[in-house]
Scaffold this active site. Structure first.
Site, PDB file in Angstrom:
ATOM      1  N   ALA A  76      37.434  39.861  26.242  1.00  0.00           N
ATOM      2  CA  ALA A  76      37.846  39.289  24.828  1.00  0.00           C
ATOM      3  C   ALA A  76      37.557  37.873  24.645  1.00  0.00           C
ATOM      4  O   ALA A  76      37.326  37.431  23.483  1.00  0.00           O
ATOM      5  CB  ALA A  76      39.199  39.813  24.376  1.00  0.00           C
ATOM      6  N   GLN A 188      44.953  43.232  21.863  1.00  0.00           N
ATOM      7  CA  GLN A 188      46.553  43.778  22.230  1.00  0.00           C
ATOM      8  C   GLN A 188      46.708  45.015  21.207  1.00  0.00           C
ATOM      9  O   GLN A 188      47.790  45.470  21.133  1.00  0.00           O
ATOM     10  CB  GLN A 188      47.440  42.743  21.940  1.00  0.00           C
ATOM     11  CG  GLN A 188      47.467  41.574  22.811  1.00  0.00           C
ATOM     12  CD  GLN A 188      48.210  41.715  24.216  1.00  0.00           C
ATOM     13  OE1 GLN A 188      48.665  43.010  24.338  1.00  0.00           O
ATOM     14  NE2 GLN A 188      47.689  41.112  25.172  1.00  0.00           N
ATOM     15  N   SER A 208      39.201  44.096  24.795  1.00  0.00           N
ATOM     16  CA  SER A 208      39.194  43.675  26.157  1.00  0.00           C
ATOM     17  C   SER A 208      39.645  44.938  26.956  1.00  0.00           C
ATOM     18  O   SER A 208      40.547  45.706  26.666  1.00  0.00           O
ATOM     19  CB  SER A 208      40.442  42.613  26.606  1.00  0.00           C
ATOM     20  OG  SER A 208      40.407  42.427  27.851  1.00  0.00           O
ATOM     21  N   GLY A 209      38.810  45.371  27.899  1.00  0.00           N
ATOM     22  CA  GLY A 209      39.085  46.362  28.934  1.00  0.00           C
ATOM     23  C   GLY A 209      40.288  46.540  29.518  1.00  0.00           C
ATOM     24  O   GLY A 209      41.053  47.668  29.733  1.00  0.00           O
ATOM     25  N   HIS A 210      40.809  45.243  30.169  1.00  0.00           N
ATOM     26  CA  HIS A 210      42.276  45.375  30.832  1.00  0.00           C
ATOM     27  C   HIS A 210      43.345  45.209  29.920  1.00  0.00           C
ATOM     28  O   HIS A 210      44.496  45.229  30.760  1.00  0.00           O
ATOM     29  CB  HIS A 210      41.806  44.295  32.000  1.00  0.00           C
ATOM     30  CG  HIS A 210      42.266  42.887  31.494  1.00  0.00           C
ATOM     31  ND1 HIS A 210      43.358  42.245  31.638  1.00  0.00           N
ATOM     32  CD2 HIS A 210      41.396  41.977  30.816  1.00  0.00           C
ATOM     33  CE1 HIS A 210      43.375  41.018  30.933  1.00  0.00           C
ATOM     34  NE2 HIS A 210      42.244  40.740  30.494  1.00  0.00           N
ATOM     35  N   THR A 248      22.798  41.453  32.905  1.00  0.00           N
ATOM     36  CA  THR A 248      22.997  43.016  33.509  1.00  0.00           C
ATOM     37  C   THR A 248      24.295  43.543  33.247  1.00  0.00           C
ATOM     38  O   THR A 248      25.185  42.865  33.402  1.00  0.00           O
ATOM     39  CB  THR A 248      22.690  42.798  34.868  1.00  0.00           C
ATOM     40  OG1 THR A 248      21.235  42.188  35.211  1.00  0.00           O
ATOM     41  CG2 THR A 248      22.613  44.462  35.655  1.00  0.00           C
ATOM     42  N   CYS A 335      47.845  32.685  30.617  1.00  0.00           N
ATOM     43  CA  CYS A 335      46.852  31.696  30.421  1.00  0.00           C
ATOM     44  C   CYS A 335      47.750  30.342  30.665  1.00  0.00           C
ATOM     45  O   CYS A 335      47.313  29.491  31.376  1.00  0.00           O
ATOM     46  CB  CYS A 335      46.014  31.594  29.525  1.00  0.00           C
ATOM     47  SG  CYS A 335      45.763  33.072  28.495  1.00  0.00           S
TER      48      CYS A 335
END
Ligand SMILES: *Cc1c(COP(=O)(O)O)cnc(C)c1O
Length: 407
Positions: A76, A188, A208-210, A248, A335
């Site tokens: 993200a 979120q 965001s994937g995680h 890639t 963060c």
């Protein structure tokens, strides 16, 4: 480590564990077929390309988009940078008169800093305040839009610290009425609240994937095709992802992210009910044990797994965390939590600095058990009592936190 003292993970805003089904879906793309999905000249490459296409469709489905409107990114952070800087740079090259870029004081740093960075490129960043409950006052946005021609408005769907859910449908309508682009950071929100790009009239939306029980290092940007939203790419390179994101594609991560989105679309509403129950159970137990505990941010417009709680008695969040090392929670966003400064999100709610410093962010998730929340509430309450005792013996004052406006 025995089962009884294994860590209790209540930090699902910082990251979520990968769902075992996600790990299973990814595995063959590390082991059996490791081909580059861009290698369409051979069979293995074409199989990887097809797996990427299927994952893209799952991501699109979760937000009511077309697969061709999804660009994969590294997360993200990159999606937000690409949306904000990409839109601004493209518009600048077209000679736009619209110079204003609007966002909120409580946004994730990657949005705030992207918007602020545009000042050096001739844009006018405008950072709007939020109300004491964390929500945007629409009249404040309306006034900012009426004041100067605005290129883009970026408002997050769900806040990563206080869990408040902004009224994206109303915000999107207002932004489109003023002819600006509407971007939302939905990292979120995905899988936690229903998201439909048509309903909220988003031109750009970041994922965001995680944060959805998928892998780390992958995310996506939705880019509207009708009417077409144009971006300048951030990277020069091979022209993957319609020329907007060279590099890639990491097929295993893409496949895992797709599987996470497929599961979120199917099970999100069920997760939400269970997670809300767990969160409320935690809140009741903690409130019973800690008189004067304050919940920050709107309680109604709040995502299921979140709690932001301020402890009374002049203790700090660090004291409590040190006294309950088995509980994995945080003082703010992952963060910035290494900083001693109180969270800028809590400051934007006008929390007194001492209250902000006594605040913990709790994030309940798909894999949190009732036992986890019971143990965590008991451990944090005991830690608070211990922190009180040691601060009493140090002669610290016992000021009570201000009650949030929404309470
Ligand atoms: C986690 C998060 C991000 C950053 O996502 P990454 O995929 O880790 O880059 C951005 N915005 C919000 C609201 C987040 O919670």
């Amino acid at each position: 480590m025995t089962r009884a003292n294994r860590p209790i993970y209540l930090d699902n805003h910082a990251t979520t564990p990968a769902d075992p089904r996600v790990l299973a879906a990814m595995r063959p793309w590390w082991e059996e077929n490791f081909a580059n999905p861009g290698s369409v000249e051979h069979e293995m490459g074409r199989a990887a390309e097809a797996a990427v296409a299927e994952a893209r469709a799952h991501v699109a489905e979760l937000i009511g988009a077309e697969p061709s409107e999804i660009l994969f990114t590294s997360g993200a952070t990159e999606a937000n940078n690409l949306a904000i800087k990409g839109a601004a740079r493209f518009a600048a090259a077209q000679g736009t008169e619209r110079r204003r870029v609007i966002t909120l004081a409580t946004e994730h740093k990657c949005v705030l800093e992207s918007v602020k960075d545009l000042k050096a490129e001739g844009f006018e960043p405008v950072i709007l305040p939020v109300r004491a409950d964390g929500l945007l006052d629409l009249t404040v946005l309306e006034a900012a839009l009426a004041e100067a021609p605005t290129l883009l408005v970026s408002v997050m769907a769900v806040n990563n610290e206080i869990g408040v859910v902004q009224d994206l449908e109303a915000i999107g309508a207002l932004v489109k009425h003023h002819g600006a682009l509407f971007h939302t950071d939905a990292a979120q929100a995905a899988g936690r609240i229903p998201l439909d790009v048509a309903e909220i009239r988003a031109d750009l939306l970041s994922l965001s994937g995680h944060k959805v029980y998928g892998p780390k290092g992958i995310g996506a940007l939705y880019v509207r095709r009708r009417p077409r939203v144009r971006l300048a790419p951030l990277f020069s390179g091979g022209g993957q992802e319609r020329g907007l994101r060279s590099g890639t594609l990491p097929a295993p991560l893409v496949v895992g992210f797709g599987e996470a989105c497929r599961i979120a679309a199917l099970e999100g509403p069920l997760d939400t009910g269970r997670i809300a129950g767990q969160r409320d159970r935690f809140r009741s137990a903690l409130e019973a044990a800690v008189p004067g505990l304050v919940v920050n941010g709107s309680t109604e417009a709040r995502v299921a797994g979140n709690l932001s709680v301020s402890f009374p008695g002049g203790v700090t969040a660090q004291d409590i965390m040190a006294a309950a090392p088995e509980v994995c929670v945080s003082t703010g966003s992952a963060c910035s939590s290494a900083e001693v400064e109180p969270s800028y999100v809590l400051q934007a709610l006008d929390l007194p600095p001492a209250q902000a410093r006594a605040t913990l962010r709790i994030g309940v998730g798909r894999f949190t058990s009732p036992l986890d929340v019971d143990r965590a509430a008991a451990a944090l309450a005991a830690a608070w009592r211990r922190a009180m005792e040691s601060s009493d013996s140090n002669g610290a004052s016992g000021d009570t936190p201000r009650t949030s406006a929404a309470e």
